[in-house]
Write a protein that holds these residues in place. Structure first.
Motif: not given
Length: 211
Positions: A40-45, A91-95, A97-101, A153-162
């Motif tokens: 979360q800190v990295a995301l806000l930065q 290394g983000g996977t699973g949960g 993916d939403q933040a990654a999108a 494209a990565r955004c859509l891939d992460h949405v699909a994975a989520w």
């Protein structure tokens, strides 16, 4: 904001160093909570760096010397944003993916803003006699265009994975692809081609990949 985030980042190793927290639940912080806080800190930065990049505008005079200085600042801001966001999703996977999108959408928006700026400034500095700087800006604009496609494209891939999209990220990403190819007459669809290119729209699928 940066001051507080820097302080939080310095405190995180103390709570994620493997030592069992002495406090009782629910106050105790476990390792997964510490990792989530670090992300979360990295995301806000990254968000702050994205805002910093977006507010780094070229000089109104479009003077070649000042435009060159602006270009270096803007590139540094965008590169810092990308590095921080990559750290947030490493290394983000699973949960995650939403933040990654969300992150890929944010990156794409910054890259997309670069396109219009670079094209406009390149034309001005070329007219002022600095063809070398204009060429450099156009080369960077071409890189940014590829980066925009990749991020959307990565955004859509992460949405699909989520598996669900309550925040409507896929619509934002498809709209972004539409802006890049200048197509607004039909809902756009995304699919990866065999060579990794982006395909949008039914007609594009029949004719080949649109980049």
């Amino acid at each position: 904001g940066r001051e507080h985030l820097d302080r939080a980042q310095k405190l995180l190793p103390e709570v994620s160093g493997g030592e069992v927290d002495k406090l009782e639940a629910p106050i105790a912080v476990d390792a997964e909570e510490a990792r989530a806080a670090s992300r979360q800190v990295a995301l806000l930065q990254g968000d702050l760096d994205a805002e910093s990049a977006l507010t780094s505008q070229p000089p109104k005079s479009l003077d070649p010397a000042r435009s060159r200085a602006w270009l270096e600042v803007r590139k540094a801001e965008v590169e810092r944003m990308s590095a921080v966001y990559e750290k947030a999703t490493a290394g983000g996977t699973g949960g995650r993916d939403q933040a990654a999108a969300l992150i890929e959408t944010r990156k794409a928006q910054v890259y997309e803003s670069d396109l219009a700026l670079l094209d406009a400034v390149a034309a001005a500095v070329e007219a002022a006699g600095d063809a070398g700087l204009a060429r450099q800006m156009r080369e960077l604009a071409a890189q940014r265009r590829e980066a925009v496609f990749t991020a959307y494209a990565r955004c859509l891939d992460h949405v699909a994975a989520w598996g669900h999209d309550a925040g409507g990220q896929s619509a934002l990403c498809r709209a972004g692809l539409g802006r890049l190819v200048g197509r607004y007459e039909e809902p756009l669809e995304y699919a990866p081609d065999s060579d990794g290119r982006v395909i949008v729209g039914a007609a594009a699928k029949a004719a080949g990949a649109l980049r």
